[in-house]
Design a protein around this motif. Structure first.
Motif, PDB file in Angstrom:
ATOM      1  N   ALA A 171       8.534  -5.199  -4.955  1.00 55.16           N
ATOM      2  CA  ALA A 171       8.224  -4.990  -3.527  1.00 55.16           C
ATOM      3  C   ALA A 171       9.491  -4.784  -2.711  1.00 55.16           C
ATOM      4  O   ALA A 171      10.745  -5.647  -3.138  1.00 55.16           O
ATOM      5  CB  ALA A 171       7.473  -5.872  -3.123  1.00 55.16           C
ATOM      6  N   GLN A 175      10.245   0.155   4.588  1.00 59.86           N
ATOM      7  CA  GLN A 175       9.356   1.085   4.800  1.00 59.86           C
ATOM      8  C   GLN A 175       9.990   2.273   5.550  1.00 59.86           C
ATOM      9  O   GLN A 175       9.299   3.550   5.196  1.00 59.86           O
ATOM     10  CB  GLN A 175       8.213   0.388   5.482  1.00 59.86           C
ATOM     11  CG  GLN A 175       7.156  -0.486   4.930  1.00 59.86           C
ATOM     12  CD  GLN A 175       7.527  -1.742   4.627  1.00 59.86           C
ATOM     13  OE1 GLN A 175       8.663  -2.196   4.704  1.00 59.86           O
ATOM     14  NE2 GLN A 175       6.537  -2.546   4.346  1.00 59.86           N
ATOM     15  N   TYR A 179       8.212   6.900   0.711  1.00 58.35           N
ATOM     16  CA  TYR A 179       7.612   7.126  -0.737  1.00 58.35           C
ATOM     17  C   TYR A 179       7.223   8.282  -0.845  1.00 58.35           C
ATOM     18  O   TYR A 179       7.086   9.495  -0.225  1.00 58.35           O
ATOM     19  CB  TYR A 179       6.334   6.054  -0.971  1.00 58.35           C
ATOM     20  CG  TYR A 179       5.237   6.503  -0.310  1.00 58.35           C
ATOM     21  CD1 TYR A 179       4.136   7.032  -0.836  1.00 58.35           C
ATOM     22  CD2 TYR A 179       5.085   5.717   0.975  1.00 58.35           C
ATOM     23  CE1 TYR A 179       2.988   7.222  -0.192  1.00 58.35           C
ATOM     24  CE2 TYR A 179       3.772   5.997   1.564  1.00 58.35           C
ATOM     25  CZ  TYR A 179       2.814   6.889   1.073  1.00 58.35           C
ATOM     26  OH  TYR A 179       1.572   7.112   1.836  1.00 58.35           O
ATOM     27  N   TYR A 301       6.123  -3.723   0.756  1.00 55.71           N
ATOM     28  CA  TYR A 301       5.398  -2.638  -0.094  1.00 55.71           C
ATOM     29  C   TYR A 301       6.212  -2.045  -1.383  1.00 55.71           C
ATOM     30  O   TYR A 301       7.481  -2.308  -1.528  1.00 55.71           O
ATOM     31  CB  TYR A 301       5.270  -1.337   0.701  1.00 55.71           C
ATOM     32  CG  TYR A 301       6.462  -0.301   0.731  1.00 55.71           C
ATOM     33  CD1 TYR A 301       6.247   1.009   0.527  1.00 55.71           C
ATOM     34  CD2 TYR A 301       7.851  -0.728   1.083  1.00 55.71           C
ATOM     35  CE1 TYR A 301       7.244   1.915   0.338  1.00 55.71           C
ATOM     36  CE2 TYR A 301       8.757   0.349   1.354  1.00 55.71           C
ATOM     37  CZ  TYR A 301       8.618   1.440   0.635  1.00 55.71           C
ATOM     38  OH  TYR A 301       9.512   2.400   0.732  1.00 55.71           O
ATOM     39  N   ASN A 302       5.443  -1.556  -2.352  1.00 55.32           N
ATOM     40  CA  ASN A 302       6.322  -1.227  -3.578  1.00 55.32           C
ATOM     41  C   ASN A 302       6.116   0.497  -3.606  1.00 55.32           C
ATOM     42  O   ASN A 302       5.126   1.114  -3.645  1.00 55.32           O
ATOM     43  CB  ASN A 302       5.352  -1.672  -4.865  1.00 55.32           C
ATOM     44  CG  ASN A 302       6.261  -1.289  -6.099  1.00 55.32           C
ATOM     45  OD1 ASN A 302       7.056  -0.301  -6.209  1.00 55.32           O
ATOM     46  ND2 ASN A 302       6.239  -2.037  -7.168  1.00 55.32           N
ATOM     47  N   VAL A 306       1.972   2.964  -4.277  1.00 55.74           N
ATOM     48  CA  VAL A 306       1.343   3.030  -2.730  1.00 55.74           C
ATOM     49  C   VAL A 306       0.155   3.668  -2.723  1.00 55.74           C
ATOM     50  O   VAL A 306      -0.263   4.752  -3.169  1.00 55.74           O
ATOM     51  CB  VAL A 306       2.391   3.707  -1.787  1.00 55.74           C
ATOM     52  CG1 VAL A 306       1.853   3.823  -0.271  1.00 55.74           C
ATOM     53  CG2 VAL A 306       3.798   3.143  -1.874  1.00 55.74           C
ATOM     54  N   ASP A 307      -0.920   2.910  -2.008  1.00 52.95           N
ATOM     55  CA  ASP A 307      -2.292   3.428  -1.609  1.00 52.95           C
ATOM     56  C   ASP A 307      -2.088   3.564  -0.275  1.00 52.95           C
ATOM     57  O   ASP A 307      -2.101   2.676   0.556  1.00 52.95           O
ATOM     58  CB  ASP A 307      -3.283   2.226  -2.062  1.00 52.95           C
ATOM     59  CG  ASP A 307      -4.742   2.695  -1.592  1.00 52.95           C
ATOM     60  OD1 ASP A 307      -4.687   3.982  -1.009  1.00 52.95           O
ATOM     61  OD2 ASP A 307      -5.598   2.016  -1.885  1.00 52.95           O
ATOM     62  N   GLN A 310      -4.149   1.636   2.424  1.00 47.46           N
ATOM     63  CA  GLN A 310      -3.766   0.388   2.768  1.00 47.46           C
ATOM     64  C   GLN A 310      -2.526   0.535   3.792  1.00 47.46           C
ATOM     65  O   GLN A 310      -1.781   1.668   3.987  1.00 47.46           O
ATOM     66  CB  GLN A 310      -3.186  -0.454   1.584  1.00 47.46           C
ATOM     67  CG  GLN A 310      -4.241  -0.488   0.475  1.00 47.46           C
ATOM     68  CD  GLN A 310      -5.519  -1.249   0.702  1.00 47.46           C
ATOM     69  OE1 GLN A 310      -5.081  -2.292   1.471  1.00 47.46           O
ATOM     70  NE2 GLN A 310      -6.444  -0.750   0.260  1.00 47.46           N
ATOM     71  N   THR A 311      -2.410  -0.770   4.577  1.00 50.74           N
ATOM     72  CA  THR A 311      -1.499  -0.604   5.560  1.00 50.74           C
ATOM     73  C   THR A 311      -0.088  -1.338   5.470  1.00 50.74           C
ATOM     74  O   THR A 311       0.788  -1.322   6.413  1.00 50.74           O
ATOM     75  CB  THR A 311      -2.067  -1.276   6.950  1.00 50.74           C
ATOM     76  OG1 THR A 311      -2.533  -2.690   6.632  1.00 50.74           O
ATOM     77  CG2 THR A 311      -3.295  -0.501   7.556  1.00 50.74           C
ATOM     78  N   ALA A 312      -0.096  -1.892   4.237  1.00 48.73           N
ATOM     79  CA  ALA A 312       1.181  -2.576   3.736  1.00 48.73           C
ATOM     80  C   ALA A 312       2.300  -1.889   3.898  1.00 48.73           C
ATOM     81  O   ALA A 312       3.425  -2.398   4.101  1.00 48.73           O
ATOM     82  CB  ALA A 312       0.942  -3.172   2.561  1.00 48.73           C
ATOM     83  N   TRP A 313       2.161  -0.298   3.620  1.00 50.64           N
ATOM     84  CA  TRP A 313       3.528   0.157   3.562  1.00 50.64           C
ATOM     85  C   TRP A 313       4.088   0.635   4.974  1.00 50.64           C
ATOM     86  O   TRP A 313       5.073   1.198   4.902  1.00 50.64           O
ATOM     87  CB  TRP A 313       3.279   1.520   2.678  1.00 50.64           C
ATOM     88  CG  TRP A 313       2.034   2.608   3.304  1.00 50.64           C
ATOM     89  CD1 TRP A 313       0.808   2.270   3.078  1.00 50.64           C
ATOM     90  CD2 TRP A 313       2.351   3.605   4.588  1.00 50.64           C
ATOM     91  NE1 TRP A 313       0.171   3.652   3.689  1.00 50.64           N
ATOM     92  CE2 TRP A 313       1.015   4.132   4.534  1.00 50.64           C
ATOM     93  CE3 TRP A 313       3.439   3.959   5.072  1.00 50.64           C
ATOM     94  CZ2 TRP A 313       1.056   5.246   5.302  1.00 50.64           C
ATOM     95  CZ3 TRP A 313       3.267   5.080   5.910  1.00 50.64           C
ATOM     96  CH2 TRP A 313       2.195   5.529   6.091  1.00 50.64           C
ATOM     97  N   ASN A 315       5.589   1.120   8.435  1.00 52.92           N
ATOM     98  CA  ASN A 315       6.796   0.247   9.073  1.00 52.92           C
ATOM     99  C   ASN A 315       6.565  -0.256  10.386  1.00 52.92           C
ATOM    100  O   ASN A 315       6.599   0.292  11.400  1.00 52.92           O
ATOM    101  CB  ASN A 315       7.927   1.416   9.244  1.00 52.92           C
ATOM    102  CG  ASN A 315       9.327   0.943   9.557  1.00 52.92           C
ATOM    103  OD1 ASN A 315       9.249  -0.465   9.792  1.00 52.92           O
ATOM    104  ND2 ASN A 315      10.152   1.832   9.904  1.00 52.92           N
TER     105      ASN A 315
END
Length: 602
Positions: A171, A175, A179, A301-302, A306-307, A310-313, A315
């Motif tokens: 990770a 961001q 991706y 995020y990885n 990436v899904d 989801q909101t992890a990615w 910025n």
């Protein structure tokens, strides 16, 4: 006479038919000559197409452009080694690796850290060659010792090949980079290529970040692949060596040279991990030109997994958040610009204002203090009284003049055939107030003046606000990319720095200098006293915003500032989101750690 006429007509038809055939042959010959003259590679291409029908290939490099930091250090694109498996098409009579000796099969599986059953299952999955993935969606990379042993083993239907991997493992907080994802209209890994060319990452395009905004430049002109001749049953013909097919244009793929300093980026990511920060962002701008040297978004995020749901990615560095008291910089600037407060005038803070439920963070108040002291102590009462003398329009114009409530990132028009090129994907504009709120609503105006109500500021805007003050009120558009280079190193496209002027004009240099001086007072006598022992002498402004998350009261913590104060090198914004109201001011502590790290790295 009748018979002779029929005979003449018959002979005439035969002659006309013959003439027509001769004309068709002549026309075909002319066309072939013309094709050979204008397309010398036509016959070769036809032959290659017929050969490809008897070949199977795998992509080694998708041909996509790469990213570097501002010193040329690679951010994407690393040459690794992997195992390419060539399955049989006729699996009713043959399958790999059952045609190999049992001992070699076991050794081959052991080298790949798997068992024979799993190896055989993946080996014969589909009818197109593919890299060994160990059951994941990405090719497995090999160590040097694995490469040596696998080459010595010489397994039928399997070979070791170099491959270009795009991202590092694990990770990251980058961001802004984005991706890749399979897009509609592109062949995907499951369906394969019509010529049986397959690779999990080969046909993907930019889905977010710079990968998306620079897609027309990065997409490249074609992949590099390796192909093997196969027999009718699908078995690789070992006597015929592999053939590498690659684009012949030495200018591609392109290379995007970012403004990022990768050592600073990674160092600040480590600071974030050690601090335990769960949500937020950190932005580091070069004080000289507003270039982004580091931009960290939390949670990490990885980019390889990436899904989009989801909101992890996302910025968070370019997403609006309630600013709290850092917005008092705008209110103070408006007060100075519009002379809303007399020189030497003082206010009284008793802890409660008595209107709109407004109170000061200090329970029993600060007593008597002027605007400068109110700024250093972040006194809500002082700024509420100041806001009453300003109009909402004056607050909005001042915010606009300082680069807030509007997209601030670099953009170019008509760049490389693209109508508009943005550096910051999905950058929020932020805001001062909602259109539905009346400018005459005093309660809304007072809450706005202390950075609450409907105000939203992005960490990028907050850091750039500091750079704007350091440049006498001139707003510069932060960059993430400084140029695009050809593969041979020549420059294809420069992306020069540019200003981001406001329709409301700019604040005066005197106001900018005054605010910078007051930020020093925050550290020497105000809410930033814990920064007095930092490696650099620093200055800035703290902020705590009251928000709600899932119906619970939470706080956003901010600290924005610059250092060293005598010769500023960096402007930094730290946002820690959704912490408990009782939490210590983590943003100030992280700001110091970031500044100390920058001092050590200078």
């Amino acid at each position: 006479m009748h018979v002779q006429l029929k005979r003449r007509i018959y002979i005439t038809c035969i002659l006309l038919t013959g003439l027509f055939i001769l004309l068709m042959i002549r026309l075909a010959w002319v066309q072939v000559v013309q094709i050979n003259r204008t397309m010398p590679g036509f016959q070769r291409t036809v032959r290659e197409m017929s050969v490809l029908q008897r070949e199977r290939g795998v992509v080694l490099d998708a041909g996509r452009g790469q990213f570097t930091d501002y010193k040329g250090q690679p951010l994407t694109g690393k040459l690794e080694w992997g195992v390419v498996l060539f399955p049989y098409t006729d699996q009713s009579s043959h399958s790999y690796p059952s045609t190999m000796e049992n001992s070699r099969v076991k050794e081959f599986a052991a080298l790949l850290h798997t068992d024979v059953k799993s190896l055989q299952k993946e080996w014969n999955q589909g009818n197109a060659p593919h890299f060994w993935t160990a059951g994941t969606d990405q090719p497995s990379t090999l160590t040097d010792s694995q490469v040596i042993r696998l080459r010595e083993l010489k397994a039928d239907g399997a070979s070791v090949y170099p491959m270009m991997t795009r991202y590092g493992q694990g990770a990251t907080g980058m961001q802004w980079l984005g991706y890749l994802a399979e897009q509609p209209g592109f062949p995907n890994a499951k369906s394969g290529h019509k010529n049986e060319v397959k690779q999990p990452f080969a046909m993907k395009s930019g889905a977010a970040g710079l990968e998306k905004t620079l897609e027309p430049l990065l997409m490249g002109i074609g992949p590099t692949l390796v192909s093997r001749m196969v027999a009718g049953s699908g078995e690789v013909i070992p006597d015929i060596l592999p053939r590498v097919i690659a684009p012949s244009n030495t200018h591609y793929p392109l290379r995007a040279e970012t403004t990022i300093h990768i050592d600073l980026q990674q160092g600040i990511e480590q600071i974030v991990k050690k601090s335990g920060m769960k949500e937020g962002a950190i932005v580091v701008l070069d004080a000289a030109n507003a270039d982004v040297r580091a931009m960290v978004s939390v949670p990490f995020y990885n980019p390889q997994h990436v899904d989009p749901k989801q909101t992890a990615w996302a910025n968070r560095a370019v997403k609006g958040a309630v600013p709290g008291s850092i917005f008092k910089i705008v209110t103070a600037a408006a007060a100075l610009e519009y002379q809303a407060v007399s020189k030497g005038e003082t206010f009284h803070c008793g802890g409660e204002w008595g209107k709109y439920g407004l109170s000061c963070w200090k329970e029993h108040g600060h007593g008597k203090l002027n605007l400068e002291q109110g700024f250093a102590e972040s006194c809500n009462i002082v700024f509420a009284e100041t806001a009453r003398r300003l109009s909402m329009e004056q607050l909005e114009r001042t915010a606009d003049a300082l680069g807030l409530a509007r997209p601030i990132g670099w953009e170019g028009k008509q760049v490389a055939g693209m109508p508009i090129l943005h550096h910051f994907d999905h950058e929020d504009a932020g805001r001062v107030r909602l259109p539905s709120v009346s400018p005459q609503d005093e309660g809304a105006k007072v809450q706005t003046a202390i950075g609450q109500r409907d105000v939203l500021v992005t960490p990028l805007q907050a850091a750039n606000l500091i750079v704007t003050l350091l440049h006498d009120g001139k707003v510069t558009a932060p960059r993430l990319v400084q140029r695009i280079r050809f593969a041979d190193g020549d420059t294809m496209l420069d992306m020069p720095m540019h200003d981001s002027p406001s329709s409301a004009g700019r604040i005066s240099p005197g106001t900018a200098h005054q605010l910078l001086s007051w930020m020093k007072k925050v550290v020497s006598d105000g809410t930033g006293k814990s920064l007095q022992h930092a490696r650099w002498q620093v200055a800035g402004k703290s902020g705590t915003a009251q928000v709600q998350q899932h119906g619970e009261k939470r706080n956003h913590q901010w600290f924005i500032g610059y250092g060293p104060t005598e010769q500023p090198q960096y402007a930094v914004a730290v946002l820690v989101q959704n912490v408990a109201p009782s939490s210590r001011h983590q943003a100030t502590a992280i700001f110091r750690k970031v500044m100390d790290y920058l001092a050590e790295s200078s």
